[in-house]
Design a protein around this motif. Structure first.
Motif, PDB file in Angstrom:
ATOM      1  N   ARG A 155      16.720  39.802   4.274  1.00 14.07           N
ATOM      2  CA  ARG A 155      14.849  39.854   4.946  1.00 14.07           C
ATOM      3  C   ARG A 155      15.134  41.057   4.827  1.00 14.07           C
ATOM      4  NH1 ARG A 155      10.556  38.149   7.392  1.00 14.07           N
ATOM      5  NH2 ARG A 155       8.522  39.102   6.260  1.00 14.07           N
ATOM      6  N   ALA A 156      15.780  42.514   5.419  1.00 10.43           N
ATOM      7  CA  ALA A 156      15.157  43.223   5.907  1.00 10.43           C
ATOM      8  C   ALA A 156      15.205  44.574   4.724  1.00 10.43           C
ATOM      9  CB  ALA A 156      16.524  43.866   7.168  1.00 10.43           C
ATOM     10  N   GLU A 166       2.291  36.401   3.004  1.00  9.88           N
ATOM     11  CA  GLU A 166       2.757  36.956   2.909  1.00  9.88           C
ATOM     12  C   GLU A 166       1.814  37.536   1.438  1.00  9.88           C
ATOM     13  OE1 GLU A 166       6.942  37.162   5.304  1.00  9.88           O
ATOM     14  OE2 GLU A 166       7.164  36.749   3.172  1.00  9.88           O
ATOM     15  N   VAL A 167       1.915  37.006   0.137  1.00  5.82           N
ATOM     16  CA  VAL A 167       1.533  37.301  -1.027  1.00  5.82           C
ATOM     17  C   VAL A 167       0.084  37.519  -0.277  1.00  5.82           C
ATOM     18  CG1 VAL A 167       1.051  36.890  -3.044  1.00  5.82           C
ATOM     19  CG2 VAL A 167       3.258  36.363  -2.663  1.00  5.82           C
ATOM     20  N   GLY A 168      -1.245  36.599   0.222  1.00 11.47           N
ATOM     21  CA  GLY A 168      -2.102  36.095   0.762  1.00 11.47           C
ATOM     22  C   GLY A 168      -2.446  37.722   1.215  1.00 11.47           C
ATOM     23  N   ILE A 278       7.540  45.642   7.517  1.00  8.21           N
ATOM     24  CA  ILE A 278       6.255  45.900   7.900  1.00  8.21           C
ATOM     25  C   ILE A 278       5.872  44.849   8.168  1.00  8.21           C
ATOM     26  CG2 ILE A 278       3.676  46.118   7.457  1.00  8.21           C
ATOM     27  CD1 ILE A 278       4.875  47.477   5.567  1.00  8.21           C
ATOM     28  N   PHE A 279       6.309  43.602   7.838  1.00 11.42           N
ATOM     29  CA  PHE A 279       6.157  41.672   7.898  1.00 11.42           C
ATOM     30  C   PHE A 279       7.068  41.525   9.309  1.00 11.42           C
ATOM     31  CE2 PHE A 279       4.610  41.356   2.878  1.00 11.42           C
ATOM     32  CZ  PHE A 279       3.235  40.318   3.973  1.00 11.42           C
ATOM     33  N   ILE A 280       8.669  42.285   9.225  1.00 11.77           N
ATOM     34  CA  ILE A 280       9.021  41.992  10.153  1.00 11.77           C
ATOM     35  C   ILE A 280       8.373  41.995  11.453  1.00 11.77           C
ATOM     36  CG2 ILE A 280      11.100  42.003  11.716  1.00 11.77           C
ATOM     37  CD1 ILE A 280      12.451  42.450   8.782  1.00 11.77           C
ATOM     38  N   ASN A 281       7.398  43.579  11.778  1.00 16.90           N
ATOM     39  CA  ASN A 281       6.679  44.240  12.630  1.00 16.90           C
ATOM     40  C   ASN A 281       5.690  43.396  13.183  1.00 16.90           C
ATOM     41  OD1 ASN A 281       8.665  46.641  13.634  1.00 16.90           O
ATOM     42  ND2 ASN A 281       7.100  47.392  12.359  1.00 16.90           N
ATOM     43  N   ARG A 282       5.490  42.390  11.837  1.00 12.27           N
ATOM     44  CA  ARG A 282       4.176  41.972  12.158  1.00 12.27           C
ATOM     45  C   ARG A 282       4.410  40.274  13.161  1.00 12.27           C
ATOM     46  NH1 ARG A 282       1.264  38.008   9.771  1.00 12.27           N
ATOM     47  NH2 ARG A 282      -0.906  37.503   9.957  1.00 12.27           N
ATOM     48  N   GLU A 283       5.490  40.151  12.691  1.00 15.53           N
ATOM     49  CA  GLU A 283       6.030  38.818  13.447  1.00 15.53           C
ATOM     50  C   GLU A 283       7.332  38.714  14.960  1.00 15.53           C
ATOM     51  OE1 GLU A 283       9.320  38.012  10.403  1.00 15.53           O
ATOM     52  OE2 GLU A 283       8.374  37.413   8.739  1.00 15.53           O
ATOM     53  N   ASN A 284       7.269  39.907  14.462  1.00 16.28           N
ATOM     54  CA  ASN A 284       7.113  40.294  15.676  1.00 16.28           C
ATOM     55  C   ASN A 284       6.248  40.812  17.386  1.00 16.28           C
ATOM     56  OD1 ASN A 284      10.077  40.432  16.190  1.00 16.28           O
ATOM     57  ND2 ASN A 284      11.251  41.823  15.105  1.00 16.28           N
ATOM     58  N   GLY A 285       4.982  40.885  16.983  1.00 16.96           N
ATOM     59  CA  GLY A 285       3.793  41.196  17.188  1.00 16.96           C
ATOM     60  C   GLY A 285       3.068  42.584  17.587  1.00 16.96           C
ATOM     61  N   ARG A 286       4.210  43.290  16.479  1.00 17.55           N
ATOM     62  CA  ARG A 286       3.305  43.959  16.623  1.00 17.55           C
ATOM     63  C   ARG A 286       2.697  44.736  15.600  1.00 17.55           C
ATOM     64  NH1 ARG A 286       8.933  45.424  17.730  1.00 17.55           N
ATOM     65  NH2 ARG A 286       9.657  45.514  15.136  1.00 17.55           N
ATOM     66  N   THR A 287       1.467  44.304  14.714  1.00 14.51           N
ATOM     67  CA  THR A 287       0.679  44.315  13.772  1.00 14.51           C
ATOM     68  C   THR A 287      -0.233  45.502  13.935  1.00 14.51           C
ATOM     69  OG1 THR A 287      -0.950  43.530  16.222  1.00 14.51           O
ATOM     70  CG2 THR A 287       0.163  41.778  14.406  1.00 14.51           C
TER      71      THR A 287
END
Length: 371
Positions: A155-156, A166-168, A278-287
């Motif tokens: 993933r990384a 994620e596409v959306g 960017i998506f990993i940060n979002r999943e960890n609450g950093r939006t």
């Protein structure tokens, strides 16, 4: 389309041997993968001269992509983008769907590659439930070489296909709103509706070939070759095309090359490696700053414009510059042809055929004299 390049016959000619006429038998020959031109001009030619005809099999990836002969590369483009066509019923059906979509304005086509084979190949299992993971692992074991795959590592570095959500989110960050009309080209999505639901919430104006055209012909072949062929043509003719996973995907890669060849048509290619953190940060609450970060990554992509081909990018994905003529080239071979190029080629072809007839007549005359 290829009459100026090669001679195509509908059948192998018959031969006369020992007073009997019989069909010439083609010698079966296996070309090595990514063979150089020299293999064909030596090994293959020698066998053809020995046996009269050769049968090359398998035929996929049997000529090296990078060859130091621009004219042969241009021949590839004439084959791929001019000579090869779908059957008339497929073209008619595709054009009908595009006309119906265009009647309501512009539309974007998305190749949503979130299917079992690609997910199993990528080794991205952790987002699925235990039962689904078991299915993917079994499929991978049966179809791909054994390899240690760690989801977090894959993933990384952007090796996992983007989920529909994620596409959306990428498209929303780029400014597309819920009025955007989407045409979905996809096989059967793995995981079903629970993965499509978030995407549908972001972009409710979603169509596919069955929803636009409910003819019996398509209904009977929803996931078959007919449906895939129609999807290809609709994606080719769409205002914007977005492949969500352009790894080992012939459908997406050929479309990228086809759209580039026909005037650099707008294409959105997600940079999965750039988007992954960017998506990993979002999943960890950093939006915070999510959309700005997505835009920064995506603005570095080329959107279907001309760009230098750098390995591992395929010639079939990007045939620039070989298949594009130049008004003022350094190399005379790259110069754009004159307006009367077809007249010149027809004249040249006519001269070649006349020469062949004369040679044949001379051969027959010599043969009769010897008898």
């Amino acid at each position: 389309m290829l009459k100026y390049d090669v001679r195509i016959v509908e059948s192998i000619p018959e031969i006369r041997k020992n007073g009997k006429t019989k069909k010439m038998k083609a010698y079966q020959l296996r070309p090595p993968r990514d063979a150089p031109i020299s293999w064909y001009t030596t090994v293959a030619l020698e066998k053809m001269q020995e046996h009269g005809a050769i049968y090359l099999t398998p035929f996929s990836h049997r000529l090296a992509e990078e060859i130091d002969n621009a004219e042969y590369q241009r021949l590839r483009c004439r084959v791929n983008y001019h000579a090869l066509r779908f059957k008339p019923n497929i073209m008619k059906l595709s054009e009908s769907i595009v006309d119906k979509l265009r009647a309501q304005g512009h539309f974007m086509a998305i190749h949503l590659r979130f299917e079992m084979d690609m997910l199993a190949f990528a080794g991205c299992f952790d987002i699925f439930n235990p039962q689904e993971q078991s299915i993917l692992k079994k499929y991978r074991k049966e179809n791909f070489a054994e390899k240690r795959l760690v989801y977090e590592e894959r993933r990384a570095i952007g090796k996992c296909p983007l989920t529909p959500e994620e596409v959306g989110l990428v498209l929303r960050a780029m400014g597309f709103d819920n009025s955007t009309r989407m045409y979905l080209a996809a096989g059967e999505l793995f995981g079903g509706e629970r993965f499509m639901k978030p995407f549908r919430a972001l972009f409710p104006r979603l169509e596919n070939h069955s929803s636009v055209d409910s003819s019996e012909e398509l209904v009977a072949n929803t996931w078959g070759l007919l449906g895939s062929a129609v999807d290809y043509m609709v994606c080719l003719l769409s205002d914007i095309f977005m492949p969500t996973y352009d790894g080992p995907s012939n459908f997406a890669n050929n479309l990228l090359g086809h759209r580039l060849y026909y005037g650099f048509r707008t294409t959105i290619r997600p940079d999965r490696k750039g988007l992954a953190p960017i998506f990993i940060n979002r999943e960890n609450g950093r939006t915070a700053g999510f959309e700005q970060a997505v835009r920064r990554v995506m603005l570095k992509t080329n959107f279907g414009g001309p760009h230098k081909r750098v390995p591992p990018e395929s010639f079939y994905t990007n045939s620039w510059p070989e298949c594009f003529c130049q008004v003022s080239p350094e190399n005379p071979g790259d110069k754009c042809p004159p307006d009367n190029v077809l007249e010149i080629l027809d004249s040249r072809l006519g001269n070649e055929e006349s020469g062949d007839l004369e040679a044949l007549a001379e051969t027959n005359s010599t043969s009769r004299t010897e008898r």
